[in-house]
Write an enzyme that holds these catalytic residues in place. Structure first.
Site, PDB file in Angstrom:
ATOM      1  N   MET A  30      48.594  37.906  37.169  1.00 30.68           N
ATOM      2  CA  MET A  30      48.139  39.033  37.985  1.00 30.68           C
ATOM      3  C   MET A  30      48.072  38.614  39.454  1.00 30.68           C
ATOM      4  O   MET A  30      47.406  39.260  40.270  1.00 30.68           O
ATOM      5  CB  MET A  30      46.784  39.548  37.497  1.00 30.68           C
ATOM      6  CG  MET A  30      46.862  40.199  36.131  1.00 30.68           C
ATOM      7  SD  MET A  30      45.519  41.353  35.760  1.00 30.68           S
ATOM      8  CE  MET A  30      44.112  40.255  35.774  1.00 30.68           C
ATOM      9  N   HIS A  37      47.909  28.345  37.630  1.00 31.31           N
ATOM     10  CA  HIS A  37      49.177  29.050  37.500  1.00 31.31           C
ATOM     11  C   HIS A  37      50.350  28.116  37.805  1.00 31.31           C
ATOM     12  O   HIS A  37      51.377  28.146  37.119  1.00 31.31           O
ATOM     13  CB  HIS A  37      49.233  30.240  38.469  1.00 31.31           C
ATOM     14  CG  HIS A  37      48.222  31.295  38.213  1.00 31.31           C
ATOM     15  ND1 HIS A  37      47.207  31.575  39.102  1.00 31.31           N
ATOM     16  CD2 HIS A  37      48.064  32.160  37.174  1.00 31.31           C
ATOM     17  CE1 HIS A  37      46.472  32.570  38.630  1.00 31.31           C
ATOM     18  NE2 HIS A  37      46.962  32.941  37.458  1.00 31.31           N
TER      19      HIS A  37
END
Length: 293
Positions: A30, A37
């Protein structure tokens, strides 16, 4: 390198068509990328010929409008970081692209894996939103492997169940929880913590470590281990939404830890809701969660 950014499923499929035949790795996010990430992107880069990153703040998995509105959106910075990790393509659709007018389909995974823990506190619609958007993203990208962080342990279980049940031909890869220097699990929500709240939040990994130590000492009663976590959290006057120890695969409650068990918690620090977990009962945590420092 300069990554190509595509906004529609049609353009995504055109871009990926000549790359099929060799492995495609996919990291759905997102946005508001952090080291967690990036660790997923690096893993995907090392194991696949092509790496796709998606950036989409999915409105259907937020129970609170304020939480959705507050979620950070930093696409330009995200793409720059992802390029450093060696990605090939960014899929950044709009809500209208993912949920066009007349959209009326929901993917819903039933049972304890969605009714408990986050499902109990955030509502069933949360995991309906997760399962639906992940299914749509996997069908759009059609990757060989998709990478998820083990911090969201329940989400990983739900996605694996959904992929298995629907026969989606993709390997779901769970990578260890990425942690900061003090053990706090990295999360896009951490940026919303004040300096004082950030210091308080460090009690969360300390509480998990205390439970790990108690388990190592021979304690197998889930209630006693959960009490260890709660007692540690109260040193910073934090009252968790839940502290649960469940079967690591089914997420069903257990009376005594024999097989690997998931210790999972959710707690609010100020206005920020944080979740974390560890696995009890296994020596090698690589496939499930990261060990605490």
């Amino acid at each position: 390198m300069s990554s190509r950014i595509v906004r529609t499923v049609a353009d995504l499929r055109v871009a990926l068509a000549p790359l099929r035949g060799e492995a495609i790795g996919f990291v759905p996010t997102m946005g508001a990328l952090h080291e967690g990430h990036l660790s997923l992107l690096r893993a995907a880069r090392s194991e696949n010929a092509t790496v796709v990153l998606s950036i989409f703040v999915n409105p259907t998995q937020f129970g609170e409008a304020a939480d959705l509105a507050a979620y950070p959106r930093t696409e330009e910075a995200d793409v720059a970081l992802a390029e450093e990790a060696g990605i090939d393509l960014v899929f950044a659709p709009s809500p209208a692209e993912m949920y066009p007018a007349g959209f009326a389909t929901t993917v819903s995974v039933g049972g304890a894996i969605t009714d408990t823990l986050e499902g109990a506190f955030r509502g069933r619609s949360h995991f309906d939103g997760v399962a639906t958007v992940v299914a749509k993203l996997l069908l759009a990208v059609q990757p060989d492997r998709a990478y998820f962080g083990a911090k969201d342990a329940q989400q990983v279980v739900v996605v694996r169940r959904m992929v298995s049940d629907l026969g989606i031909p993709v390997e779901i890869v769970a990578r260890p929880t990425s942690r900061d220097h003090d053990g706090l699990a990295r999360s896009s929500r951490n940026t919303r913590l004040s300096a004082d709240e950030r210091a308080v939040a460090a009690v969360i990994p300390r509480s998990l470590r205390a439970a790990q130590d108690a388990f190592a000492s021979g304690i197998r009663d889930p209630n006693r281990l959960a009490s260890v976590v709660r007692d540690e959290l109260t040193t910073e006057r934090l009252e968790p939404e839940y502290v649960e120890i469940v079967d690591a695969g089914s997420l069903e409650p257990i009376a005594e830890i024999g097989a690997p068990a998931l210790l999972v918690l959710a707690v609010r620090v100020g206005q920020v809701r944080l979740i974390d977990n560890v696995i009890l009962g296994v020596d090698d945590l690589i496939s499930t969660t990261g060990s605490l420092p």
